[in-house]
Design an enzyme around this catalytic site. Structure first.
Site, PDB file in Angstrom:
ATOM      1  N   SER A 193      22.648  11.125  20.700  1.00  0.00           N
ATOM      2  CA  SER A 193      23.706  11.119  19.679  1.00  0.00           C
ATOM      3  C   SER A 193      23.860   9.733  19.050  1.00  0.00           C
ATOM      4  CB  SER A 193      25.032  11.605  20.265  1.00  0.00           C
ATOM      5  OG  SER A 193      25.465  10.748  21.289  1.00  0.00           O
ATOM      6  N   HIS A 194      23.219   8.702  19.606  1.00  0.00           N
ATOM      7  CA  HIS A 194      23.255   7.375  18.978  1.00  0.00           C
ATOM      8  C   HIS A 194      21.864   6.817  18.705  1.00  0.00           C
ATOM      9  CE1 HIS A 194      27.376   7.862  20.265  1.00  0.00           C
ATOM     10  NE2 HIS A 194      27.660   7.107  19.224  1.00  0.00           N
ATOM     11  N   GLU A 245      27.925  14.459  19.716  1.00  0.00           N
ATOM     12  CA  GLU A 245      27.489  15.577  20.555  1.00  0.00           C
ATOM     13  C   GLU A 245      27.831  16.895  19.849  1.00  0.00           C
ATOM     14  OE1 GLU A 245      25.693  15.338  23.163  1.00  0.00           O
ATOM     15  OE2 GLU A 245      25.902  13.189  23.581  1.00  0.00           O
TER      16      GLU A 245
HETATM   17  P1  NDP Z   1      29.145  11.126  28.639  1.00  0.00           P
HETATM   18  O1  NDP Z   1      30.269  12.026  29.014  1.00  0.00           O
HETATM   19  O2  NDP Z   1      27.816  11.737  28.376  1.00  0.00           O
HETATM   20  O3  NDP Z   1      28.921  10.020  29.767  1.00  0.00           O
HETATM   21  C1  NDP Z   1      29.962   9.132  30.083  1.00  0.00           C
HETATM   22  C2  NDP Z   1      29.553   8.209  31.210  1.00  0.00           C
HETATM   23  O4  NDP Z   1      29.589   8.947  32.433  1.00  0.00           O
HETATM   24  C3  NDP Z   1      28.150   7.643  31.097  1.00  0.00           C
HETATM   25  O5  NDP Z   1      28.185   6.308  31.460  1.00  0.00           O
HETATM   26  C4  NDP Z   1      27.334   8.496  32.086  1.00  0.00           C
HETATM   27  O6  NDP Z   1      26.231   7.795  32.628  1.00  0.00           O
HETATM   28  C5  NDP Z   1      28.365   8.766  33.153  1.00  0.00           C
HETATM   29  N1  NDP Z   1      28.126   9.998  33.894  1.00  0.00           N
HETATM   30  C6  NDP Z   1      27.826  11.217  33.397  1.00  0.00           C
HETATM   31  N2  NDP Z   1      27.697  12.107  34.398  1.00  0.00           N
HETATM   32  C7  NDP Z   1      27.916  11.429  35.557  1.00  0.00           C
HETATM   33  C8  NDP Z   1      27.934  11.792  36.929  1.00  0.00           C
HETATM   34  N3  NDP Z   1      27.685  13.035  37.309  1.00  0.00           N
HETATM   35  N4  NDP Z   1      28.193  10.847  37.837  1.00  0.00           N
HETATM   36  C9  NDP Z   1      28.441   9.569  37.462  1.00  0.00           C
HETATM   37  N5  NDP Z   1      28.439   9.166  36.180  1.00  0.00           N
HETATM   38  C10 NDP Z   1      28.189  10.088  35.225  1.00  0.00           C
HETATM   39  O7  NDP Z   1      29.564  10.216  27.382  1.00  0.00           O
HETATM   40  P2  NDP Z   1      30.496  10.576  26.112  1.00  0.00           P
HETATM   41  O8  NDP Z   1      30.047  11.888  25.572  1.00  0.00           O
HETATM   42  O9  NDP Z   1      31.917  10.425  26.478  1.00  0.00           O
HETATM   43  O10 NDP Z   1      30.105   9.404  25.096  1.00  0.00           O
HETATM   44  C11 NDP Z   1      28.774   9.330  24.591  1.00  0.00           C
HETATM   45  C12 NDP Z   1      28.572   8.057  23.821  1.00  0.00           C
HETATM   46  O11 NDP Z   1      29.242   8.114  22.587  1.00  0.00           O
HETATM   47  C13 NDP Z   1      29.057   6.765  24.500  1.00  0.00           C
HETATM   48  O12 NDP Z   1      27.935   5.911  24.575  1.00  0.00           O
HETATM   49  C14 NDP Z   1      30.103   6.205  23.550  1.00  0.00           C
HETATM   50  O13 NDP Z   1      30.124   4.791  23.424  1.00  0.00           O
HETATM   51  C15 NDP Z   1      29.675   6.818  22.245  1.00  0.00           C
HETATM   52  N6  NDP Z   1      30.789   6.880  21.294  1.00  0.00           N
HETATM   53  C16 NDP Z   1      30.818   6.009  20.238  1.00  0.00           C
HETATM   54  C17 NDP Z   1      31.853   6.044  19.328  1.00  0.00           C
HETATM   55  C18 NDP Z   1      31.941   5.098  18.170  1.00  0.00           C
HETATM   56  O14 NDP Z   1      32.697   5.356  17.275  1.00  0.00           O
HETATM   57  N7  NDP Z   1      31.235   4.001  18.146  1.00  0.00           N
HETATM   58  C19 NDP Z   1      32.928   7.032  19.446  1.00  0.00           C
HETATM   59  C20 NDP Z   1      32.819   7.860  20.623  1.00  0.00           C
HETATM   60  C21 NDP Z   1      31.765   7.789  21.493  1.00  0.00           C
HETATM   61  P3  NDP Z   1      24.712   8.131  32.148  1.00  0.00           P
HETATM   62  O15 NDP Z   1      24.604   7.556  30.766  1.00  0.00           O
HETATM   63  O16 NDP Z   1      23.818   7.501  33.139  1.00  0.00           O
HETATM   64  O17 NDP Z   1      24.614   9.637  32.130  1.00  0.00           O
END
Ligand code: NDP
Length: 333
Positions: free
Chosen positions: A47-48, A189
């Protein structure tokens, strides 16, 4: 059906860079964006990744944007805060300008902040906290977005999807990093699920009438919901205050008003806090913070079904560097 092809990580970077330069983005901005987009594609954060290039290019339609901006750094020796004025360019170049000065300040004072102003921030936040943690610092990052998310109890978008990220340095491992939106789903997403013809999980969004929906189109026209109800709503509120009010930059609903062509490229500030862990423990204490952290990680991982945040990304990175990245031919259109 979209054709797929495998590219090396370097080739993904060249592809992103070429697209940005062709559209008139300056080298300093384009190189920083291409690095960020390539890192996301490499780490399986689609998504990024290349998916976001059209958002960067779309943002050029906005009169406010300065695609040739040269960020300027303000480092007042009497303050713990490094300011970077992005001059209405994109965030990655402003971050690059701020890293060295904020790390020097954190080394000197134990704790410092990096205040990034006047930037378009279309990216994930883990690259910055990972970079700072790889250099030995504990780091937090916060930014707003556009008004996509209803506050707890409300039905109309007010907050951004407001992500926050955290990085913790480790001695014999890559840093521990998490990076998460304060909404149930990140906006990108939902857009990806829409493109794939998928339905959303329950609890992700409400439609324009305030009713729960699993339809990506209805969700994009309605409002996203915060994770954990009122708890995520308070985190989203805190991020509006840190990245908006504290920095004197815009709130997410104001960023939406500036996004006249509805590109979905948020404008505003990013707030980072950077701590030198050498200053953490009680002076004279025999405790070692880094060793204590490893004990906690070990206890966590002893439970079946657990993993550390960022482990998925690091595994994806290893695979991409070894085998290249499969991209669909329309992933940048
Ligand atoms: P996710 O819900 O996919 O993941 C959130 C975090 O949880 C990650 O660090 C992930 O690590 C970790 N994680 C996921 N599953 C587990 C698990 N089972 N156990 C432990 N840790 C876990 O992210 P979001 O959908 O909330 O966000 C996605 C991206 O979107 C982010 O990078 C965010 O910065 C970006 N974003 C940017 C915005 C902007 O305006 N600039 C606005 C909103 C979001 P891992 O990566 O290793 O899976």
């Amino acid at each position: 059906m979209a054709k797929e092809k495998r590219l090396s990580v370097d080739a993904v970077y060249e592809r992103a860079l070429d697209q940005l330069l062709t559209q008139g983005v300056s080298a300093v901005q384009a190189e920083a964006i291409a690095t960020t987009v390539t890192s996301a594609e490499r780490d399986g954060c689609l998504s990024h990744g290349l998916f976001r290039i059209p958002f960067y290019i779309g943002a050029l339609k906005n009169d406010l944007i300065n695609a040739a901006a040269q960020p300027t750094v303000i480092d007042n020796p009497e303050s713990s805060v490094i300011h970077v004025d992005g001059h209405n360019g994109f965030c990655p170049a402003a971050l690059q300008a701020g890293y060295e000065p904020v790390m020097a300040k954190a080394k000197q004072r134990g704790i410092a902040a990096l205040a990034i102003h006047n930037v378009y921030n279309i990216a994930a936040l883990w690259p910055e906290v990972e970079h700072l943690a790889r250099n030995g610092f504990v780091a937090f990052a916060f930014t707003g977005a556009n008004a996509f998310v209803a506050p707890a109890g409300g039905t109309k978008p007010l907050f951004g999807t407001n992500p926050m990220a955290f990085g913790w340095p480790r001695k014999d491992h890559p840093p521990l990093v998490f990076d998460q939106a304060s909404s149930v789903c990140a906006r990108g997403e939902i857009q990806l699920m829409k493109n794939a013809g998928e339905t959303l999980p329950d609890g992700c969004a409400i439609d324009a009438n305030g009713q729960p929906t699993n339809d990506p189109d209805a969700a994009l026209a309605g409002a996203q919901l915060t994770f954990g109800g009122h708890k995520g709503s308070s985190i989203a509120l805190m991020i509006e205050l840190l990245a908006g009010a504290l920095l004197g930059d815009v709130f997410s609903y104001e960023s939406s008003e500036l996004d006249k062509h509805n590109i979905g490229a948020p404008f505003g500030g990013e707030f980072l806090m950077v701590i030198d862990p050498a200053h953490g423990v009680l002076p004279g204490s025999p405790n070692n913070g880094a060793e204590r952290a490893e004990q906690l990680f070990e206890a966590l991982l002893a439970q079946e079904g657990t993993r550390l945040p960022s482990d998925r990304r690091y595994k994806a990175r290893e695979k991409s560097l070894a085998e290249g990245i499969v991209i669909s031919e329309n992933s940048d259109s």
